[in-house]
Write an enzyme that holds these catalytic residues in place. Structure first.
Site, PDB file in Angstrom:
ATOM      1  N   ASP A  59       0.825  -1.204   0.000  1.00  0.00           N
ATOM      2  CA  ASP A  59       0.000   0.000   0.000  1.00  0.00           C
ATOM      3  C   ASP A  59       0.863   1.260   0.000  1.00  0.00           C
ATOM      4  O   ASP A  59       0.703   2.135  -0.841  1.00  0.00           O
ATOM      5  CB  ASP A  59      -0.920   0.001   1.230  1.00  0.00           C
ATOM      6  CG  ASP A  59      -1.792  -1.228   1.268  1.00  0.00           C
ATOM      7  OD1 ASP A  59      -2.736  -1.292   0.493  1.00  0.00           O
ATOM      8  OD2 ASP A  59      -1.505  -2.124   2.076  1.00  0.00           O
ATOM      9  N   GLU A  79       1.106  -6.315  -5.605  1.00  0.00           N
ATOM     10  CA  GLU A  79       0.778  -5.636  -6.856  1.00  0.00           C
ATOM     11  C   GLU A  79       1.887  -4.715  -7.342  1.00  0.00           C
ATOM     12  O   GLU A  79       2.201  -4.687  -8.528  1.00  0.00           O
ATOM     13  CB  GLU A  79      -0.523  -4.858  -6.686  1.00  0.00           C
ATOM     14  CG  GLU A  79      -1.699  -5.777  -6.384  1.00  0.00           C
ATOM     15  CD  GLU A  79      -3.012  -5.026  -6.256  1.00  0.00           C
ATOM     16  OE1 GLU A  79      -3.014  -3.794  -6.447  1.00  0.00           O
ATOM     17  OE2 GLU A  79      -4.024  -5.668  -5.942  1.00  0.00           O
TER      18      GLU A  79
END
Length: 363
Positions: A15, A256
């Protein structure tokens, strides 16, 4: 423009890593950014030098802040009511709302194209009457694209693999180089055994943290077994992580942000996707493999790596490399995320002026 990017760290580093890359890229293009984070400790090693134009602030301090021109709510984090009230107050005062973006998670699933850019009216609370918009990163022109700094490709082209390995005291003489950045993949033990027993020598570059701990649980002692030589890497700033990916023949990545960077590296990559309790991650993984047109043996490797089994490297790596290069070329034809985000905000500015001039905003 001045951007407010909000990030709550769920776990690991993905994040804050994505938010930092976005903040630094925006600042590199001339905007100013305030990055509000509930835990920015990882930036001490991820971005030790900071970036001109980016200010990192404590999440809690946002309750006393006035919003800038754009508010980015990353990955479903919820803003403090006081900051939302400040957005509403600015909207009333200026007759137009700051752009308010919900930056979502990355997926290759088809619904992403349908949902990208959709409005999300705020129906209650201090922001009642305001409008947020969903912004989905993705792999196709109908999505928000991926973060790609303007100089990324030129930096990669100028990269000296041998010099980078030598500077890390890795004696490389043409052996296969594999980077490892993972959680605890079910296929790890079998894969390490395969590398150790292979006829071809392998230099395995293991990142710090969970990847290192996972390997240590399988191989508690030593850094060499059979044909496998292991190098333990320290925590790395983001540019150095890119170098690691560029220096490797195969990148085993997780989450990601590292997947995106591995795609830009244009080298074969295997994704250890973040596991979800309902196995929703497997559909996400399948969609990604469909998008890159993964060969059948690359699909089998992903299945064994993520779900257990024996991940087997191909005798001929050329199809995996061709797959990675095609994916990179296709992505280069898609506008990058930062460019699209800036364009989206500018495009919506006129619409917001019309919509929000008379929009009801809670008092």
């Amino acid at each position: 423009m001045r951007w407010d990017i909000f990030c709550k760290v769920i776990d690991n580093h993905g994040d804050i890593g994505v938010c930092w890359r976005l903040a630094a890229d925006l600042a590199g293009r001339g905007d100013t950014v305030r990055l509000w984070a509930d835990d920015a400790s990882a930036l001490e090693w991820m971005a030790p030098g900071g970036a001109r134009g980016v200010e990192v602030l404590r999440w809690g301090a946002s309750v006393d802040a006035a919003p800038g021109d754009v508010v980015v709510e990353a990955f479903g984090c919820e803003l403090e009511p006081a900051f939302i009230a400040a957005i509403a107050a600015r909207t009333r005062a200026r007759g137009r709302q700051p752009a308010w973006i919900n930056l979502e998670y990355l997926s290759a699933q088809s619904w992403v194209e349908r949902c990208h850019g959709l409005p999300s009216p705020v129906l209650s609370g201090p922001g009642e009457g305001l409008i947020k918009h969903f912004f989905y990163p993705g792999f196709t022109p109908a999505t928000g694209g991926l973060i790609r700094e303007p100089d990324l490709i030129a930096r990669q082209a100028a990269f000296d693999r041998a010099a980078w390995l030598r500077a890390r005291d890795i004696r490389w003489q043409g052996e296969r180089v594999i980077s490892l950045f993972c959680y605890e993949p079910p296929g790890l033990a079998a894969f390490l055994a395969e590398l150790a027993n292979d006829t071809r020598p392998t230099q395995l570059l293991v990142t710090a943290g969970r990847a290192r701990s996972a390997v240590r649980r399988v191989l508690p002692e030593g850094s060499r077994t059979g044909q496998l030589s292991i190098h333990w890497l320290p925590l790395m700033p983001q540019p150095e992580f890119d170098h690691l990916l560029w220096a490797s023949d195969l990148n085993l990545v997780r989450g990601e942000d590292s997947l995106v960077r591995a795609l830009w590296a244009g080298r074969p990559a295997v994704w250890h996707i973040y596991p979800q309790h309902d196995d929703a991650h497997l559909a996400k993984l399948d969609a990604f493999l469909d998008w890159i047109g993964a060969p059948s043996d690359l699909r089998r490797f992903h299945a064994a790596w993520n779900q257990g089994g024996e991940p087997v490297l191909p005798a001929d790596a050329a199809p995996w490399l061709a797959c990675a290069e095609r994916a990179r070329e296709r992505l280069l034809a898609v506008r990058d995320l930062t460019t699209q985000l800036q364009s989206f905000v500018q495009h919506r500015a006129g619409a917001r002026a019309g919509l929000m001039g008379s929009a009801p905003v809670s008092k």
